[in-house]
Scaffold this motif. Structure first.
Motif, short mmCIF file in Angstrom:
data_model
loop_
_atom_site.label_atom_id
_atom_site.label_comp_id
_atom_site.label_asym_id
_atom_site.label_seq_id
_atom_site.Cartn_x
_atom_site.Cartn_y
_atom_site.Cartn_z
N LEU A 116 73.44 6.43 41.94
CA LEU A 116 74.40 5.42 42.38
C LEU A 116 74.37 5.23 43.88
CD1 LEU A 116 76.97 7.05 43.78
CD2 LEU A 116 77.52 7.57 41.42
N ARG A 117 74.98 4.13 44.31
CA ARG A 117 75.16 3.86 45.74
C ARG A 117 76.62 4.11 46.09
NH1 ARG A 117 71.97 1.35 49.60
NH2 ARG A 117 70.51 0.58 48.01
N ASP A 118 76.84 4.99 47.08
CA ASP A 118 78.21 5.39 47.40
C ASP A 118 78.85 4.45 48.43
OD1 ASP A 118 77.28 6.09 49.94
OD2 ASP A 118 77.33 8.25 49.57
N HIS A 119 80.05 4.81 48.86
CA HIS A 119 80.80 3.95 49.79
C HIS A 119 80.14 3.83 51.16
CE1 HIS A 119 84.23 3.20 47.19
NE2 HIS A 119 84.28 4.49 46.89
N ASP A 120 79.29 4.78 51.52
CA ASP A 120 78.57 4.73 52.79
C ASP A 120 77.22 4.03 52.68
OD1 ASP A 120 80.61 6.14 54.13
OD2 ASP A 120 79.79 8.06 53.44
N GLY A 121 76.93 3.52 51.51
CA GLY A 121 75.65 2.84 51.31
C GLY A 121 74.51 3.78 50.99
N GLU A 122 74.80 5.09 50.88
CA GLU A 122 73.76 6.06 50.56
C GLU A 122 73.57 6.15 49.04
OE1 GLU A 122 71.91 7.61 52.83
OE2 GLU A 122 73.02 6.49 54.37
N ILE A 123 72.37 6.53 48.65
CA ILE A 123 72.09 6.69 47.22
C ILE A 123 72.19 8.17 46.87
CG2 ILE A 123 70.32 6.49 45.44
CD1 ILE A 123 69.47 3.89 46.68
N ARG A 124 72.97 8.45 45.84
CA ARG A 124 73.19 9.81 45.38
C ARG A 124 72.78 9.93 43.91
NH1 ARG A 124 77.37 12.90 48.14
NH2 ARG A 124 78.14 11.83 49.99
N ALA A 125 72.59 11.14 43.47
CA ALA A 125 72.30 11.39 42.05
C ALA A 125 73.12 12.59 41.59
CB ALA A 125 70.82 11.63 41.84
N PHE A 126 73.64 12.49 40.37
CA PHE A 126 74.43 13.55 39.77
C PHE A 126 74.01 13.71 38.31
CE2 PHE A 126 77.10 11.35 42.88
CZ PHE A 126 77.49 12.39 43.71
N VAL A 151 72.34 16.29 42.53
CA VAL A 151 70.90 16.49 42.47
C VAL A 151 70.31 16.04 43.80
CG1 VAL A 151 68.77 15.73 41.33
CG2 VAL A 151 70.83 16.17 39.98
N HIS A 152 69.32 16.75 44.30
CA HIS A 152 68.68 16.38 45.56
C HIS A 152 68.04 15.00 45.43
CE1 HIS A 152 69.10 20.34 47.41
NE2 HIS A 152 68.76 20.86 46.24
N THR A 153 68.28 14.14 46.42
CA THR A 153 67.67 12.82 46.46
C THR A 153 67.02 12.58 47.82
OG1 THR A 153 69.70 11.73 47.25
CG2 THR A 153 69.36 11.83 44.86
N ASP A 154 66.00 11.74 47.82
CA ASP A 154 65.34 11.32 49.05
C ASP A 154 64.60 10.03 48.74
OD1 ASP A 154 64.48 11.22 51.67
OD2 ASP A 154 63.65 13.26 51.67
#
Length: 397
Positions: free
Chosen positions: A76-86, A161-164
């Protein structure tokens, strides 16, 4: 030397030297269901794996799901515009939270809510709220409301989960302490980030189920000795003798020159060439050199004898031009020709006749693929043995 299952030949580990007799994986690594289960941890649980394209989730709260091995993830894309994974797993009682949501049709949510008991999470994964029944003990005669502990938002968060990323390509790593993506990608990072890949949008997706082990297809993709005989419509427009092959630790790139010039305005990269990048373990990027766009290919294992190829095509507009339509058509033709080849190879492997194959001198990318698999199996075996040793020491103490 090719080794047969005739009771006389014994298989060995893949040699680091391609000129040795044992320069390929033993055949049972392509047919054994236990190897498939092993790879979920040893390969797909340890290395950086392609998750999806950042441009498919451009807005806050956009998300899609991705399954790697048996593990379901939310990207997903969070409120800061970063992409995260869970992990797609609720911290309450382990329920899957969201339904399968493909990258081609992403969802959007201000928060992630589990439908089972309505535990709700912020886009950073922290627990945001629970129903009143988790704050009061009105149905439990043995507890008073003041005895109910307050749930800590961070301690009860989703499992991250680690993302890059490499440009718009999002990768995930399921290991607790992974190597940096830059280390695994090597020079591929610079090669891809030098291209304006983020300017393109997903326009087409083709999903195919193929009856062969994923490593068989990866090996086919990694060499072009078979191209002259099996991709004749494609190679007639290429200067195969002008081809170049670059091999890094975890990726390899094939370059092929076109016989005829291609208009620079129809190009995503300089020079009139096709570029095929393969990134261990199961991701590829293609630029055929005849259209302003590119394709990504995910070689996703289903079981020991099947994989799913997810082919995504990126262009500046969703309405394809004639050249872009031809790009997809050419790609699809090559895929179908390769499907016939790899399924034929898998049929032969399934007979059990061959014990260990023999690679040729120009199949060094296939050799590298087999070596990476061997190294992954060995590393996991060593780690598992060490864990068991520590458990034994702890039980004796």
């Amino acid at each position: 030397m090719t080794r047969w299952n005739n009771g006389l030949d014994e298989v060995e580990r893949v040699s680091p030297d391609i000129t040795d007799e044992t320069n390929a994986l033993p055949a049972w690594y392509f047919t054994d269901p236990e190897v498939h289960e092993l790879e979920k941890e040893a390969v797909f649980g340890r290395y950086w794996v392609y998750a999806g394209h950042a441009n498919c989730i451009p807005e806050t709260g956009d998300y899609f799901t991705r399954t790697i091995g048996d593990r379901e993830l939310i990207v997903l894309r969070d409120h800061d515009g970063e992409i995260r994974a869970f992990y797609n797993v609720c911290a309450h009682r382990g329920s899957a939270i969201v339904e399968d949501t493909p990258m081609t049709d992403p969802g959007n949510a201000r928060r992630i809510q589990c439908p089972y008991h309505l535990w709700t999470y912020d886009l950073d994964g922290d627990l945001a709220s629970t129903p009143r029944s988790f704050e009061e003990a009105r149905l439990n005669p043995d507890l008073d409301d003041e005895d109910v502990p307050e749930l800590d938002a961070e301690d009860n968060s989703l499992m991250a989960v680690h993302t890059d990323r490499i440009g718009p390509f999002v990768f995930v790593n399921l290991d607790d302490d992974p190597m940096p993506l830059a280390e695994q990608a090597g020079e591929l990072t610079d090669e891809l980030e030098a291209l304006p890949l983020e300017e393109y949008r997903l326009a087409r997706r083709i999903v195919s189920e193929v009856e062969c082990n994923w490593k068989v297809f990866a090996g086919n993709y990694s060499e072009c000795d078979h191209c002259q005989a099996n991709h004749q419509d494609w190679v007639k427009d290429l200067e195969l003798l002008e081809s170049e092959l670059e091999v890094d630790d975890y990726h390899w790139t094939l370059h092929y020159k076109h016989k005829e010039d291609v208009d620079d305005e129809m190009r995503i990269h300089d020079e009139h060439e096709a570029q095929f990048h393969y990134f261990w373990p199961n991701f590829a990027v293609n630029m055929y050199g005849t259209a302003d766009g590119y394709g990504t290919y995910l070689v996703d294992p289903i079981d020991e004898g099947r994989f799913q190829l997810v082919a995504d095509y990126y262009f500046r507009e969703s309405e394809l031009s004639e050249e872009e339509t031809q790009f997809v058509r050419t790609s699809r033709q090559l895929q179908e020709e390769d499907f016939e080849l790899v399924e034929r190879q898998q049929r032969g492997l399934n007979t059990g006749a061959i014990a260990q194959a023999q690679l040729g001198p120009n199949e060094h990318t296939v050799h590298r693929l087999h070596r990476l698999a061997q190294e992954a199996y060995d590393a996991y075996a060593d780690e598992t043995a060490e864990d068991r040793s520590h458990e034994g020491e702890a039980s004796e103490a």
